[in-house]
Design a protein around this motif. Structure first.
Motif, PDB file in Angstrom:
ATOM      1  N   ASN A 351      10.073   1.728   5.248  1.00 52.84           N
ATOM      2  CA  ASN A 351      10.790   1.180   3.978  1.00 52.84           C
ATOM      3  C   ASN A 351      11.107  -0.101   4.406  1.00 52.84           C
ATOM      4  O   ASN A 351      11.093  -1.052   3.338  1.00 52.84           O
ATOM      5  N   SER A 352      11.216  -0.854   5.520  1.00 55.56           N
ATOM      6  CA  SER A 352      11.634  -2.165   5.814  1.00 55.56           C
ATOM      7  C   SER A 352      10.330  -3.022   5.317  1.00 55.56           C
ATOM      8  O   SER A 352      10.658  -4.033   4.845  1.00 55.56           O
ATOM      9  N   ALA A 353       9.364  -2.466   5.790  1.00 55.25           N
ATOM     10  CA  ALA A 353       8.024  -3.321   5.666  1.00 55.25           C
ATOM     11  C   ALA A 353       7.790  -3.532   4.291  1.00 55.25           C
ATOM     12  O   ALA A 353       7.329  -4.409   3.685  1.00 55.25           O
ATOM     13  N   THR A 354       7.778  -2.355   3.433  1.00 53.77           N
ATOM     14  CA  THR A 354       7.464  -2.283   2.050  1.00 53.77           C
ATOM     15  C   THR A 354       8.593  -2.896   1.358  1.00 53.77           C
ATOM     16  O   THR A 354       8.285  -3.399   0.064  1.00 53.77           O
ATOM     17  N   MET A 355       9.902  -2.723   1.623  1.00 48.20           N
ATOM     18  CA  MET A 355      10.676  -3.653   1.078  1.00 48.20           C
ATOM     19  C   MET A 355      10.445  -5.039   0.787  1.00 48.20           C
ATOM     20  O   MET A 355      10.832  -5.856   0.015  1.00 48.20           O
ATOM     21  N   GLY A 372      -1.748  -8.762   9.180  1.00 53.75           N
ATOM     22  CA  GLY A 372      -1.052  -7.524   9.591  1.00 53.75           C
ATOM     23  C   GLY A 372       0.241  -7.355   8.915  1.00 53.75           C
ATOM     24  O   GLY A 372       0.892  -6.118   9.169  1.00 53.75           O
ATOM     25  N   ASP A 373       0.849  -8.259   8.041  1.00 52.38           N
ATOM     26  CA  ASP A 373       1.993  -7.874   7.433  1.00 52.38           C
ATOM     27  C   ASP A 373       1.839  -6.488   6.504  1.00 52.38           C
ATOM     28  O   ASP A 373       2.653  -5.670   6.213  1.00 52.38           O
ATOM     29  N   GLU A 374       0.595  -6.369   5.981  1.00 49.44           N
ATOM     30  CA  GLU A 374       0.327  -5.181   5.102  1.00 49.44           C
ATOM     31  C   GLU A 374       0.221  -4.106   5.736  1.00 49.44           C
ATOM     32  O   GLU A 374       0.180  -2.913   4.910  1.00 49.44           O
ATOM     33  N   ASP A 461      -4.052   7.294   4.111  1.00 51.57           N
ATOM     34  CA  ASP A 461      -2.609   7.950   3.980  1.00 51.57           C
ATOM     35  C   ASP A 461      -2.083   7.270   2.556  1.00 51.57           C
ATOM     36  O   ASP A 461      -1.622   6.047   2.464  1.00 51.57           O
ATOM     37  N   SER A 462      -1.828   7.781   1.502  1.00 49.01           N
ATOM     38  CA  SER A 462      -1.459   7.473   0.242  1.00 49.01           C
ATOM     39  C   SER A 462       0.108   6.716   0.247  1.00 49.01           C
ATOM     40  O   SER A 462       0.313   6.010  -0.753  1.00 49.01           O
ATOM     41  N   ALA A 463       0.681   7.280   1.097  1.00 46.26           N
ATOM     42  CA  ALA A 463       2.110   6.810   1.513  1.00 46.26           C
ATOM     43  C   ALA A 463       2.452   5.768   2.435  1.00 46.26           C
ATOM     44  O   ALA A 463       3.324   5.634   2.829  1.00 46.26           O
ATOM     45  N   SER A 464       1.392   5.533   2.939  1.00 43.60           N
ATOM     46  CA  SER A 464       1.408   4.259   4.007  1.00 43.60           C
ATOM     47  C   SER A 464       1.938   2.819   3.645  1.00 43.60           C
ATOM     48  O   SER A 464       1.878   2.872   2.123  1.00 43.60           O
ATOM     49  N   VAL A 465       2.298   2.199   4.342  1.00 46.86           N
ATOM     50  CA  VAL A 465       2.712   1.063   4.111  1.00 46.86           C
ATOM     51  C   VAL A 465       1.409   0.096   3.410  1.00 46.86           C
ATOM     52  O   VAL A 465       1.642  -0.788   2.599  1.00 46.86           O
ATOM     53  N   LYS A 470      -0.939  -2.682  -1.455  1.00 44.83           N
ATOM     54  CA  LYS A 470      -1.968  -2.648  -2.374  1.00 44.83           C
ATOM     55  C   LYS A 470      -1.496  -2.186  -3.967  1.00 44.83           C
ATOM     56  O   LYS A 470      -1.653  -2.962  -4.900  1.00 44.83           O
ATOM     57  N   LYS A 471      -0.576  -1.139  -4.145  1.00 47.58           N
ATOM     58  CA  LYS A 471       0.021  -1.177  -5.237  1.00 47.58           C
ATOM     59  C   LYS A 471       1.009  -2.048  -5.619  1.00 47.58           C
ATOM     60  O   LYS A 471       0.798  -2.368  -7.021  1.00 47.58           O
ATOM     61  N   MET A 472       1.619  -2.664  -4.780  1.00 46.30           N
ATOM     62  CA  MET A 472       2.743  -3.743  -5.218  1.00 46.30           C
ATOM     63  C   MET A 472       2.087  -4.967  -5.820  1.00 46.30           C
ATOM     64  O   MET A 472       2.474  -5.723  -6.601  1.00 46.30           O
TER      65      MET A 472
END
Length: 563
Positions: A351-355, A372-374, A461-465, A470-472
């Motif tokens: 959650n931290s990375a995606t936030m 690597g952030d992604e 993994d569709s729920a991965s960071v 990519k979605k964001m």
């Protein structure tokens, strides 16, 4: 929209690559140009538009390529000019633009110009650099970032004189006051633009102008050499000249690295009417968790979210009507963003990375992501000085050692502050060395590549960071209001939630970001959100919403479109 000129570099998403650490194809443990070419389809899949490439020019590597010995040649470790041309062609065919690093404040001491400059006082290249004859006595104090003694003057016995180096002793500063130097730099810029390069990130660009009388540091700076370095007397003359003679002749972008530049000086660089740069990187955020003037030491108390908000809100205001800003949380000179600005513990890492992805992609200003952030790469936190490769860490260690100062605290500090935290190799898969190289890498790979922080695992993994990143990116690209919309801060005094809106013509968005380890409930009373459409959330549990009340999971990010 009539007052806002659309530009590709405003709407693009930038992906920064540190070539040495991206992908090795030769087996020598060092990333190379062919490695980047090999990964272009991956980069394209991220949805990014612009690649920023750290220096690949010929260099003896005292500062990992930021000490250039030939502006028109490729570093042998990275490949050849033919391989660069193939890389550029591969980018163009995929619709990717290339921004290179321009290091024009200084060169390597192995550059031909400096080798000639130090031969004699009457050499025709002597005035390409800053020299102080020894018979005038010790030159006035100047501070160096990377000198063991912090001294920016180096005595050279050959001509009995000192030369100026704001960085390493192997990085003598160019004398921009000499018009021949400026034309040499402009010629190098044209060389790359004519090849098809789309812009430059300009290293420490405010430092290029010096007072060539070399006075003592004026008292008004109170010992702050960085501020002094950034306010040279002819700085804006030089930037405007470069723009008019070179930059304005091409459809390119420019972003300056701008240490020392404060809010009140911002538009001097990027107001369109001044014809200088497109945008720059300020350092207010990068100083937030540091110990005042000690730019390399972490502060003892934890930074507060209200401080974080204020920095971004103040800088957004600076560009509200003129100019354009940049948004970044990390790069090759700073630790990994998820370790620095959020929480990289296993419980909160996702959650931290995606936030943080959500934050960068919903703020006004061109977003810059570091390779690597992604996938949420984290600090390596090396335990031994032998594991560090950066001149900054090594020289500061030696200085403390010479002065018999305890090194325990220093090594603990480097676990969070060291630049090498950002320079460990890209984590591609679960194989040896994370798929970066078949042999020993130039710097150790972070061991957590085997724990799911790698591309191969996350791509499946569709729920991965990575999948969220990519979605964001696509959320930003499909909602122009997230690029150009007006920013308004909400809940300014809340220390757990960063909330704001973006408004553009008939579009309005609400962004809620948790910076807390706890579940948090907030009231957002400014607007009625009954008709809020959730565009994206980084947590599988949707936020509980009751009229104006929202309950967020730890480090949850939410983007709503208000209808």
């Amino acid at each position: 929209m009539a007052a806002m000129k659309r530009q590709w570099w405003k709407e693009g998403v930038v992906y920064q690559i540190y070539p040495r650490s991206f992908q090795d194809t030769t087996g020598n443990g060092i990333g190379d140009l062919n490695g980047i070419t090999k990964r272009l389809d991956y980069i394209k899949s991220l949805g990014v538009d612009i690649i920023w490439l750290c220096p690949i020019y010929q260099s003896p590597n005292d500062d990992n390529g930021y000490d250039i010995s030939d502006y028109k040649s490729i570093m042998a470790e990275f490949g050849t000019m033919t391989e660069f041309d193939a890389l550029l062609s591969g980018m163009k065919s995929r619709g990717l633009k290339l921004v290179m690093d321009l290091v024009a404040n200084h060169t390597s001491d192995e550059h031909f110009w400096f080798q000639e400059s130090r031969k004699s006082r009457d050499n025709k290249y002597r005035d390409y650099y800053h020299w102080w004859p020894a018979e005038k006595g010790t030159p006035p104090k100047r501070w160096s970032y990377f000198d063991v003694d912090g001294n920016a003057w180096k005595y050279d016995k050959l001509t009995d004189a000192y030369y100026l180096h704001y960085f390493s002793v192997k990085q003598p500063d160019l004398k921009w006051e000499n018009p021949k130097v400026r034309e040499e730099i402009y010629d190098a810029i044209r060389f790359w633009f004519d090849k098809g390069v789309d812009g430059f990130r300009m290293d420490v660009i405010p430092f290029i102008s010096k007072d060539i009388e070399y006075p003592e540091l004026p008292k008004k700076y109170k010992g702050n050499f960085v501020s002094y370095y950034s306010e040279g007397p002819r700085l804006h003359e030089f930037l405007h000249e470069m723009n008019q003679q070179v930059l304005s002749k091409y459809d390119i972008m420019t972003v300056g690295e701008a240490p020392g530049i404060t809010l009140d000086k911002a538009l001097d660089f990027v107001n369109e009417d001044r014809q200088e740069l497109n945008m720059f990187f300020h350092f207010d955020l990068m100083s937030l968790d540091r110990d005042g003037d000690e730019v390399f030491w972490m502060r003892q108390d934890k930074w507060r979210l209200t401080e974080f908000k204020k920095i971004h809100s103040d800088w957004d205001k600076a560009f509200a009507e003129k100019g354009w800003g940049s948004m970044y949380l990390s790069n090759h000179d700073f630790p990994r963003s998820v370790s620095r600005w959020a929480n990289d513990s296993p419980e909160h890492w996702h959650n931290s990375a995606t936030m943080l992805h959500t934050f960068l992609l919903t703020m006004k200003g061109t977003p810059y992501f570091y390779f690597g952030d992604e996938i949420g790469m984290t600090n390596a936190r090396f335990n031994s000085i032998e594991d560090y490769k950066d001149i900054n860490t090594i020289n500061r260690y030696e200085l403390l050692k010479q002065n018999n100062i305890s090194l325990v605290d220093f090594l603990e500090n480097e676990k969070e502050a060291a630049r090498d935290n950002a320079r460990t190799p890209m984590q591609w898969d679960n194989s040896k060395n994370a798929g970066f190289t078949a042999e020993d890498p130039w710097i150790k790979v972070n061991t957590n590549f085997a724990s799911g922080i790698n591309v191969e695992t996350q791509e499946n993994d569709s729920a991965s960071v990575l999948s969220y990143f990519k979605k964001m990116v696509q959320v930003r690209k499909s909602h122009l209001g997230l690029v150009y919309g007006k920013y308004d801060l909400l809940l300014a005094n809340n220390e757990e939630i960063y909330a704001y809106t973006r408004t553009f013509e008939s579009e309005k968005y609400l962004i809620l970001l948790s910076f807390s380890e706890k579940e948090t409930t907030v009231e957002v009373n400014e607007i009625s959100y009954n008709k809020a459409l959730l565009l994206i959330s980084n947590d599988k549990v949707k936020a509980e919403q009751s009229n104006t009340r929202f309950k967020l999971k730890p480090y949850q990010a939410l983007v709503y479109e208000l209808t």
